[in-house]
Design a protein around this motif. Structure first.
Motif, PDB file in Angstrom:
ATOM      1  N   TYR A   1      61.808  31.434  49.834  1.00 18.36           N
ATOM      2  CA  TYR A   1      62.278  32.293  48.746  1.00 18.36           C
ATOM      3  C   TYR A   1      61.792  33.734  48.954  1.00 18.36           C
ATOM      4  O   TYR A   1      62.556  34.687  48.845  1.00 18.36           O
ATOM      5  CB  TYR A   1      61.785  31.736  47.411  1.00 18.36           C
TER       6      TYR A   1
ATOM      7  N   ILE B   1      59.583  28.457  41.095  1.00 18.75           N
ATOM      8  CA  ILE B   1      60.043  28.094  42.437  1.00 18.75           C
ATOM      9  C   ILE B   1      59.335  26.805  42.857  1.00 18.75           C
ATOM     10  O   ILE B   1      58.144  26.614  42.572  1.00 18.75           O
ATOM     11  CB  ILE B   1      59.695  29.226  43.443  1.00 18.75           C
TER      12      ILE B   1
ATOM     13  N   ASN C   1      56.263  38.127  43.178  1.00 21.46           N
ATOM     14  CA  ASN C   1      55.952  36.726  43.382  1.00 21.46           C
ATOM     15  C   ASN C   1      54.503  36.489  42.977  1.00 21.46           C
ATOM     16  O   ASN C   1      53.611  37.237  43.368  1.00 21.46           O
ATOM     17  CB  ASN C   1      56.166  36.355  44.852  1.00 21.46           C
TER      18      ASN C   1
ATOM     19  N   THR D   1      65.522  26.129  46.148  1.00 24.47           N
ATOM     20  CA  THR D   1      64.213  26.746  45.933  1.00 24.47           C
ATOM     21  C   THR D   1      63.762  26.688  44.477  1.00 24.47           C
ATOM     22  O   THR D   1      62.578  26.758  44.207  1.00 24.47           O
ATOM     23  CB  THR D   1      64.187  28.222  46.400  1.00 24.47           C
ATOM     24  N   TYR D   2      64.708  26.557  43.542  1.00 28.77           N
ATOM     25  CA  TYR D   2      64.374  26.631  42.126  1.00 28.77           C
ATOM     26  C   TYR D   2      63.953  25.288  41.549  1.00 28.77           C
ATOM     27  O   TYR D   2      64.586  24.279  41.810  1.00 28.77           O
ATOM     28  CB  TYR D   2      65.582  27.124  41.322  1.00 28.77           C
TER      29      TYR D   2
ATOM     30  N   SER E   1      58.551  33.565  40.247  1.00 25.00           N
ATOM     31  CA  SER E   1      59.225  34.811  40.563  1.00 25.00           C
ATOM     32  C   SER E   1      59.420  35.554  39.246  1.00 25.00           C
ATOM     33  O   SER E   1      59.966  35.006  38.290  1.00 25.00           O
ATOM     34  CB  SER E   1      60.579  34.503  41.213  1.00 25.00           C
TER      35      SER E   1
ATOM     36  N   HIS F   1      64.069  37.211  49.897  1.00 25.18           N
ATOM     37  CA  HIS F   1      64.059  38.401  49.048  1.00 25.18           C
ATOM     38  C   HIS F   1      63.484  39.631  49.756  1.00 25.18           C
ATOM     39  O   HIS F   1      63.827  40.753  49.403  1.00 25.18           O
ATOM     40  CB  HIS F   1      63.342  38.107  47.728  1.00 25.18           C
TER      41      HIS F   1
ATOM     42  N   LEU G   1      69.931  29.631  48.147  1.00 23.73           N
ATOM     43  CA  LEU G   1      68.638  29.508  47.473  1.00 23.73           C
ATOM     44  C   LEU G   1      68.569  28.381  46.445  1.00 23.73           C
ATOM     45  O   LEU G   1      67.533  28.179  45.818  1.00 23.73           O
ATOM     46  CB  LEU G   1      68.285  30.836  46.799  1.00 23.73           C
TER      47      LEU G   1
ATOM     48  N   GLN H   1      58.991  25.648  48.672  1.00 27.66           N
ATOM     49  CA  GLN H   1      60.077  26.579  48.998  1.00 27.66           C
ATOM     50  C   GLN H   1      59.681  28.043  48.802  1.00 27.66           C
ATOM     51  O   GLN H   1      60.487  28.936  49.050  1.00 27.66           O
ATOM     52  CB  GLN H   1      61.296  26.272  48.118  1.00 27.66           C
TER      53      GLN H   1
END
Length: 115
Positions: A18, A10, A45, A82-83, A50, A22, A79, A14
């Motif tokens: 994230y 992540i 997390n 976020t990655y 993640s 979740h 999302l 972010q």
């Protein structure tokens, strides 16, 4: 039932968003995952990683079915930023999972299985 694990990195700025998303998932997302064949999904997390643990007969089939769900498309769009590297979470390709290298009970029984 098969068990799968994979890790998603992540973006550091972010992580809070994230984690929030979740911890507060949309009900239609949860129902869509179950309908697609997810028996269990645990997400942990660690820093900006993640770690996902799945139970399903076939994870790629779950993602194929879930990827066709409108709630999944909205979730993925929400999302996307976020990655670090956007994972394939829409069923268009096989999920890259972690290799299992140790299983206490299987190895006590004499054989390490893939799942």
């Amino acid at each position: 039932m098969n068990r799968y694990c994979f890790v998603i990195e992540i973006n550091e700025d972010q992580v809070e968003d994230y984690v929030y998303m979740h911890k507060n998932p949309w009900p239609e997302l949860l129902h869509g995952l179950k309908e697609a064949g997810a028996k269990e999904l645990l997400i942990y997390n660690y820093k900006n990683f993640s770690i996902l643990f799945w139970e399903a007969e076939n994870l790629n089939e779950v993602y194929r079915l879930w990827g066709a769900n409108e709630a999944c498309a909205r979730w993925n769009a929400r999302l996307a930023k976020t990655y670090k590297v956007t994972p394939s979470i829409d069923g268009t390709e096989d999920v890259a999972t972690c290799e299992k290298i140790f299983d206490l009970n299987q190895q006590l029984a004499g054989k390490l299985e893939q799942f």
